[in-house]
Design a protein around this motif. Structure first.
Motif, mmCIF file in Angstrom:
data_model
loop_
_atom_site.group_PDB
_atom_site.id
_atom_site.type_symbol
_atom_site.label_atom_id
_atom_site.label_comp_id
_atom_site.label_asym_id
_atom_site.label_seq_id
_atom_site.Cartn_x
_atom_site.Cartn_y
_atom_site.Cartn_z
ATOM 1 N N GLY A 85 0.794 -1.224 0.000
ATOM 2 C CA GLY A 85 0.000 0.000 0.000
ATOM 3 C C GLY A 85 0.820 1.264 0.000
ATOM 4 N N THR A 104 -0.528 5.534 3.915
ATOM 5 C CA THR A 104 -1.266 4.597 4.763
ATOM 6 C C THR A 104 -1.313 5.112 6.200
ATOM 7 O OG1 THR A 104 -0.649 2.713 3.406
ATOM 8 C CG2 THR A 104 -1.336 2.222 5.635
ATOM 9 N N GLN A 116 -5.744 -4.739 7.160
ATOM 10 C CA GLN A 116 -5.350 -3.697 6.210
ATOM 11 C C GLN A 116 -6.538 -3.330 5.338
ATOM 12 O OE1 GLN A 116 -1.762 -2.665 4.726
ATOM 13 N NE2 GLN A 116 -3.162 -1.135 3.897
ATOM 14 N N LYS A 144 -7.722 -0.896 2.032
ATOM 15 C CA LYS A 144 -7.181 -0.112 0.919
ATOM 16 C C LYS A 144 -8.281 0.745 0.331
ATOM 17 C CE LYS A 144 -3.133 -2.574 -0.409
ATOM 18 N NZ LYS A 144 -2.541 -3.576 -1.280
ATOM 19 N N GLY A 182 -4.569 3.841 2.169
ATOM 20 C CA GLY A 182 -4.986 2.693 2.964
ATOM 21 C C GLY A 182 -4.935 2.990 4.443
#
Lengths: 337, 536
Positions: free
Chosen positions: B36, B41, B229, B231, B246
């Motif tokens: 990502g 992120t 996680q 995204k 993300g």
């Protein structure tokens, strides 16, 4: 042949231990006056949901029948379904056990690599400064609480100095290597992934030191005392009289004989490392068995607690078995005795 | 021997090479971006041990709700921290019709809306999603079955962009709209989920750790006990578009670790900081602290089946003796708000009245009126920290000392929350200190449980069976006129304040630590934030 018989007897023993442990844990966990339903469904559940839940986990059946259902499940490799995670306990254990195993191996490695030389050093310099240093450090190792040591170690090596990461098994943006054993170090070597290997190694350092300090101290003290025993033996005097060099005397003649009690300690420690990882894992955000056990116990997740207990009940005797087998090869007297 | 030595050397060489391949990370945000991208992120540190499922029909825990909220859209929503106004989301408009036998609510879907898969969102998806909730009948399903009282046949698609849902006259249409803002109202991609069904599981095996929605983010992966996680969803048709690439939610149970990681820049937001960590973070460079509102109330239930708690004057004396200002200011240091009614601030129907504050003489004279001089009671208290970051045990000790001033001896018994709930549910507590959060953002979600004995919730647990106030509560829920409804709740909450079996202690606020470059973070009292509004 003798060895096979020995092995067989031990395996039967392990099976007996497991049956005993499962009966006792099951009884205790179902007798204590706490309601797993309240834990699982929380404050807002309706009566219908509670009834459905009790039926799903057979909590509406008599206790012996519940045990029978549970024991039958175990024989089919089914440890039941966790109340907290709603997943199969076997899957949960398979997820969390390798993390603990890896941490315990690392802690064990530290206690051998540091503990044995420290013990030897302390013994050969008996009554002098190195001896005092080792003895003070191992006394501290036996008395420092793990959670305190863990926070100090994080505070110093992560927060202040920034030498090591503060928790977890990998760096934030390093994806785990493909799972083969669940041990990240091993899996990254197998996958040839240097980045994951580096990351998993540096993440192991602080928790392994924290977890391993107690056993390092134990190993050092045990090695010291058995070395002192051996160094006073007649054959040591003979070796010296033959004109052998001191390192050869200490390492080849004394240490080899002094190692037997140390191996016993190492075997016993390994079992306790596995189950003693609870605090270390919480402090270091280590996704292992100890943390799983804590979370399960707090939410009265009986199937999970039982699963963890059974696993520990296997690990202890297996560690002992490994030690016995090691004796068998190390000490010819056991083979012939 | 040579072979063994060389293989040991090889392993050592490999380990050394690995250790040298990168400098030891002092801040992981500087390490190479492999998933990502670290730069875009957001790294969110939290204790996520409550995470069971990411399926919106199943999730009913803090972490699950936070994540599914960001991966799915609902028909209607609350924006940011404002829980007063219901706004359009997947439904661009709605209409409540009072037909004689039922309420008919018609939703018109926003045109051009798409799932992350690229599939268009139709009325059939809404029908499938809501029927799926009823079929699976998991923890949050009672919001549909008991609160809204709907069945599978109540949900119909009248054309590809119109959904009609019928509620019985005993259900509150306002309450239902509030329910629909919650994650249980998420619309799933029926084509995708149907394709993933196995063994009649309605796709719950797949949605456990995948997403199939139209939210600003999609679930990339969930590594159990470690991280989830998210995204950014490139096909997101709502607004605002996510500024982040993300979000990485890391499971870090220790709050000291969260504090350290935030200071080091390894975490962008820390979710579970206690009062101690917040104090430590004050004035630290690169870090800011903020609070979010919560709809929880921390209270003591007084079981009226236990003498002398059946006496209304004894209950009033216990309420009167407590030093609420001390709790809020000295104990929680800003982690709590002084609220004494049964509806929290932030919801319609909140009653601002706070008549009680450590009046020892008044409390003693109330006890005298009740003919009581020496009372001994047991106080059940959970283990761990109370909402707001102070240990339950410390809060209990404060109450114990306040009550001692009026001659009431309280023995504190601490036990796990699960164990405590078992006792409390069975009406076996005397004084029970615990928290309550509404199931949906409507006053009825508190007034019902706190007043209606028949609902077998809080009033029942305290043995308080007041049929008049319960009936008033049920009537208030159905009022559609906002002003009339508010007046009805004022009357009810005023009555409960002095007659009910509750000592409402405070309403907690949630502390957060943020890196100072994190912008746009707003915590909703629904226990979530819109990651799409955050940038860094």
């Amino acid at each position: 042949m003798r060895f096979l018989g020995f092995l067989l007897r031990r395996i039967v023993g392990i099976a007996a231990v497991m049956i005993g442990v499962s009966v006792i844990t099951f009884a205790i966990s179902h007798i204590i006056p706490a309601d797993p339903v309240a834990a699982a469904l929380g404050d807002h559940a309706t009566d219908a949901q509670i009834a459905q839940f009790r039926a799903e986990y057979h909590l509406d059946r008599p206790l012996p029948e519940q045990y029978f259902i549970y024991a039958t499940g175990i024989l089919h490799g089914d440890l039941g379904k966790s109340i907290r995670t709603r997943r199969s306990v076997a899957d949960d254990l398979a997820d969390s056990f390798p993390a603990t195993l890896e941490l315990s191996f690392a802690a064990l490695l530290i206690s051998i690599v540091l503990g044995v030389p420290a013990g030897v050093w302390s013994a050969v310099s008996r009554g002098r400064l190195p001896d005092y240093v080792v003895r003070v450090l191992s006394l501290a190792g036996g008395s420092l609480p793990v959670f305190w040591l863990g926070l100090i170690v994080i505070g110093l090596f992560y927060y202040q100095l920034g030498w090591f990461p503060g928790g977890g098994r990998l760096d934030t943006f390093v994806p785990p290597p493909p799972t083969r054993t669940g041990l990240y170090v091993l899996d990254s070597i197998l996958a040839g992934n240097l980045e994951a290997l580096r990351s998993s190694l540096v993440h192991l350092v602080l928790p392994a030191i924290t977890l391993g300090y107690f056993s390092t101290a134990l190993v050092a003290r045990m090695t010291r005392s058995s070395m002192l025993d051996v160094l006073g033996q007649d054959y040591m005097r003979t070796a010296r009289a033959k004109g052998l060099r001191e390192p050869v005397i200490v390492l080849r003649h004394a240490l080899r004989n002094a190692l037997i009690p140390t191996i016993t300690i190492i075997g016993l420690t390994f079992g306790s490392l596995l189950s003693g990882a609870v605090l270390t894992e919480t402090i270091f955000s280590w996704p292992g068995l100890g943390r799983y056990a804590t979370a399960s116990a707090v939410s009265l997740d009986f199937p999970a607690v039982l699963g963890v207990t059974l696993l520990a009940a296997v690990v202890y005797p297996v560690a002992n078995l490994v030690v016995d087998v090691a004796y068998y090869w190390l000490d010819p007297r056991i083979q012939h005795g | 021997m040579t072979y063994r030595r060389s293989s040991i050397l090889f392993v050592i060489a490999l380990l050394v090479a690995a250790a040298c391949s990168q400098p030891p990370p002092s801040g992981s945000s500087q390490t190479p971006q492999t998933t990502g991208g670290a730069a875009s992120t957001l790294v969110w540190y939290a204790d996520t041990s409550d995470l069971i499922s990411l399926d919106p029909a199943v999730a009913y825990e803090f972490t699950g709700v936070l994540l599914t909220h960001n991966a799915y859209e609902t028909l209607v929503k609350f924006e940011g921290a404002d829980l007063a106004t219901i706004k359009p989301a997947l439904a661009q408009s709605w209409d409540i019709k009072d037909s004689t036998s039922q309420w008919d609510i018609t939703f018109k879907l926003r045109s051009g809306a798409k799932f992350a898969s690229g599939n268009a969102i139709t009325a059939d998806d809404v029908v499938y999603s809501f029927q799926r909730v009823l079929k699976l009948n998991k923890s949050p399903a009672f919001l549909f079955t008991d609160i809204a009282q709907i069945k599978e046949s109540s949900i119909k698609a009248s054309d590809p962009s119109t959904v009609v849902i019928s509620l019985p006259k005993t259900a509150s249409p306002q309450g239902f709209l509030a329910v629909l803002t919650f994650t249980i109202g998420s619309v799933v991609d029926s084509k995708d989920v149907k394709a993933k069904e196995t063994g009649g599981d309605s796709g719950s095996g797949y949605l456990l750790d995948h997403s199939s929605g139209s939210g600003a983010f999609v679930i990339d992966h969930w590594t159990k006990n470690s991280e989830v996680q998210l995204k950014a969803n490139p096909n997101y048709t709502g607004s605002p578009k996510p500024a982040l690439g993300g979000v990485l939610v890391k499971h870090v149970p220790e709050s000291t670790n969260q504090q350290f990681a935030l200071e080091k820049g390894d975490a962008d937001i820390a979710r579970n900081l206690g009062a101690q960590q917040i104090t430590a973070l004050q004035g630290k460079q690169g870090v800011v602290t903020t609070t979010g509102n919560s709809l929880q109330l921390v209270y003591v239930g007084m079981n009226v089946t236990v003498k002398p708690l059946d006496n209304v004057n004894v209950r009033e004396a216990l309420r009167t003796a407590i030093d609420y200002d001390g709790i809020v200011k000295d104990l929680f240091k800003g982690g709590a708000k002084k609220v004494q009614g049964i509806v929290p601030a932030g919801l319609a129907g909140y009653n601002e009245s706070t008549p009680f504050q450590a009046d020892v003489n008044k409390a003693k004279s109330l006890l005298q009126q009740a003919g009581q001089t020496a009372i001994t009671l047991e106080l059940l208290v959970p283990t761990g920290p109370a909402p707001g970051g102070v240990a339950w045990a410390d809060l209990a000790a404060k109450l114990q000392s306040d009550w001692k001033n009026i001659g009431v001896t309280v023995n504190i018994k601490q036990t796990t929350q699960a164990d405590l709930l078992g006792t409390y549910r069975a009406q076996k507590g005397q004084l029970v200190m615990i928290l309550w959060g509404p199931d949906f953002p409507d006053p009825d979600a508190n007034v019902g449980p706190f007043t209606d004995y028949a609902a077998k919730s809080i009033a029942f647990r305290n043995g308080w069976d007041d049929k008049t106030i319960a009936a008033k509560g049920r009537d208030a829920a159905l009022i559609t006129d906002a002003a009339k409804r508010s007046a009805a709740y004022k009357e009810i909450t005023d009555y409960v304040l002095h007659n009910g079996p509750y000592v409402v202690l405070y309403q907690p606020t949630e502390p957060f630590g943020l890196r100072s470059n994190v912008k746009g973070f707003v915590w909703s009292p629904m226990d979530w934030t819109d990651f799409a509004a955050i940038s860094k």
